[in-house]
Design a protein around this motif. Structure first.
Motif, short mmCIF file in Angstrom:
data_model
loop_
_atom_site.label_atom_id
_atom_site.label_comp_id
_atom_site.label_asym_id
_atom_site.label_seq_id
_atom_site.Cartn_x
_atom_site.Cartn_y
_atom_site.Cartn_z
N ARG A 283 -4.30 4.77 -6.01
CA ARG A 283 -3.17 4.42 -5.94
C ARG A 283 -2.73 4.28 -4.37
NH1 ARG A 283 -1.55 8.22 -9.62
NH2 ARG A 283 -0.37 9.32 -8.13
N GLN A 287 -1.95 0.45 -2.32
CA GLN A 287 -0.94 0.03 -1.61
C GLN A 287 -1.14 -0.28 -0.10
OE1 GLN A 287 2.45 2.71 -2.46
NE2 GLN A 287 3.75 1.51 -1.11
N LYS A 293 2.80 -1.10 -4.97
CA LYS A 293 2.38 0.26 -5.82
C LYS A 293 1.72 -0.37 -6.82
CE LYS A 293 6.25 3.16 -4.71
NZ LYS A 293 7.38 4.05 -5.14
N GLU A 296 3.46 -0.69 -10.50
CA GLU A 296 4.37 -1.72 -10.58
C GLU A 296 3.57 -2.88 -10.79
OE1 GLU A 296 6.78 -1.77 -6.88
OE2 GLU A 296 7.66 0.21 -7.69
N GLY A 316 1.35 8.19 -11.47
CA GLY A 316 2.16 8.04 -10.16
C GLY A 316 3.80 8.12 -10.47
#
Length: 317
Positions: A283, A287, A293, A296, A316
Motif C-alpha cells: 500500500r 501511494q 491510496k 480507494e 488499510g
C-alpha cells in the motif's frame, strides 16, 4: 424506469471488467418480478450485450464470455484464498508454464517467497503434477533466452540471514556494470551472461540490495533502468530487491482501464498471496508511485462481492 435500467446496465457491464455488481442484480430480480416489459426495455437499452435479431433481442456470445469471466473473479479469488500457500504457488506456476509467456509469475513465485516457502511450493508441485518444478521450467522455457535464469531462480535456496560481504557486493556491482556495457542494450544478451545469472540466482536478498546500491553509486542509475528491454531481468531485480514496488505495479496494471485478463488476474493473485505477508508495504509503495491510496483505487474500479473481497484482503482501514 430509466434510472433502474441504467443501474442494472452498470451492474452487468462490470465497468472496466473487475467483477459485477451482484447485489444490484439480485435486487432487480425482486423489483422486476412479473414485469417482462422492464426486462425488454433493459435489453433494448444495452446494445453491448443484446442485438436485435427479428423478434428477439439476442445475447452476444462475446459479451456472455466476458460476463462469465467477471462472475468468476470472486469465485477464483476465494478458491486461491482457501488453498495452502504451497499448493497455490505450485498451481499458479503450473498453469502459466503452459501459457505463451510463463516468465513473470514463475519469477514472482521464485523471487518473492522465502527459501522455505519456495521449497514447499516445489514439494507441492511434485506431489500434484509428478514432475519437479525445475524440470518443467527447463522444458517449457527451453527455447527462451531466460531459460537458464528461470531454472536457477526456481532451484535456489538462498541464505536469509542479515550478513553481507561489502567487498563482494561491490565487486559484483562492478561485474554487473561490465555485463550491462558489454550487452550494449541488445535484448537477451544479458540473459546469456553466466555471471549475471549466477549473481541473481544464488545471492541472498540483502546481498543483492547492497549490490544494487553500489551499482547506483558507480553508474548513477538504478540497475533496472539499464536493463533495456530485458523484461524478465527487470522483474527479477524488482522481485528480489523491491518486492513491494513490484507488487504495487502489478496491482496498478490490473486496475488500469483496458487491462487484459492477465493483468486483472494479477490483481487477484497479489491481493490473495500478499495479504498475510507485506500488504502494508505494498500500500505504501502504491501511494508513493501512483499518488493514490490502493484501497480507494480498488473501491473505484472493482465491483460487487469481488470488490468487497479485495478490500478485505488489502485492508488499510
Amino acid at each position: 424506469m430509466a434510472d433502474e435500467v441504467h443501474q442494472l446496465t452498470r451492474a452487468f457491464s462490470g465497468l472496466g471488467g473487475l467483477g459485477v455488481d451482484e447485489p444490484t442484480m439480485v435486487s432487480a430480480l425482486a423489483r422486476w418480478r412479473q414485469q417482462p416489459e422492464k426486462r425488454s426495455g433493459f435489453r433494448k437499452s444495452f446494445p453491448g450485450f443484446f442485438k436485435s435479431h427479428g423478434d428477439i433481442d439476442r445475447c452476444e456470445e462475446g459479451y456472455m464470455l466476458h460476463l462469465a469471466a467477471e462472475f468468476a473473479r470472486f469465485k477464483n479469488l476465494m478458491v486461491l484464498w482457501a488453498m495452502h500457500p504451497w499448493e497455490r504457488d505450485a498451481r499458479l506456476a503450473h498453469h502459466v508454464l503452459h501459457q505463451a509467456h510463463p516468465a513473470a509469475i514463475v519469477v514472482e513465485v521464485a523471487c518473492t517467497r522465502s527459501a522455505e516457502e519456495l521449497l514447499g511450493a516445489r514439494r507441492a508441485y511434485q506431489a500434484l503434477f509428478h514432475h519437479s518444478l525445475e524440470e518443467d521450467v527447463a522444458y517449457c522455457a527451453r527455447d527462451k533466452p531466460y531459460c537458464n535464469l528461470l531454472v536457477g531462480l526456481v532451484s535456489a535456496y538462498r541464505y536469509e540471514g542479515p550478513r553481507v560481504n561489502d567487498e563482494v557486493a561491490r565487486a559484483e556491482a562492478k561485474a554487473l556494470g561490465v555485463a550491462v556495457r558489454s550487452a550494449g542494450g541488445v535484448a537477451g544478451k544479458l540473459l546469456e551472461n553466466d555471471e549475471v545469472v549466477r549473481i541473481l540466482t544464488t545471492r541472498s536478498k540483502p546481498h543483492l540490495v547492497e549490490t544494487f546500491k553500489y551499482y547506483k553509486e558507480m553508474h548513477g542509475k538504478h540497475i533496472e533502468e539499464d536493463l533495456g528491454k530485458d523484461e524478465t531481468l527487470q522483474e527479477t531485480v524488482l522481485c528480489l530487491a523491491a518486492p513491494a514496488k513490484y507488487f504495487s505495479q502489478v496491482m496498478e496494471a490490473g486496475l488500469t482501464d483496458g487491462a487484459d485478463h492477465h493483468a486483472k488476474d494479477g490483481l487477484t493473485r497479489v491481493a490473495v498471496t500478499r495479504s498475510d505477508a507485506d500488504m502494508d508495504e505494498i500500500r505504501a509503495a502504491y501511494q508513493e508511485q501512483f499518488g493514490a491510496k490502493l484501497e480507494e483505487a480498488v473501491a473505484a474500479k472493482a465491483h460487487g462481492h469481488y470488490r468487497d473481497a479485495l478490500l478485505s484482503l488489502i485492508g488499510g482501514k
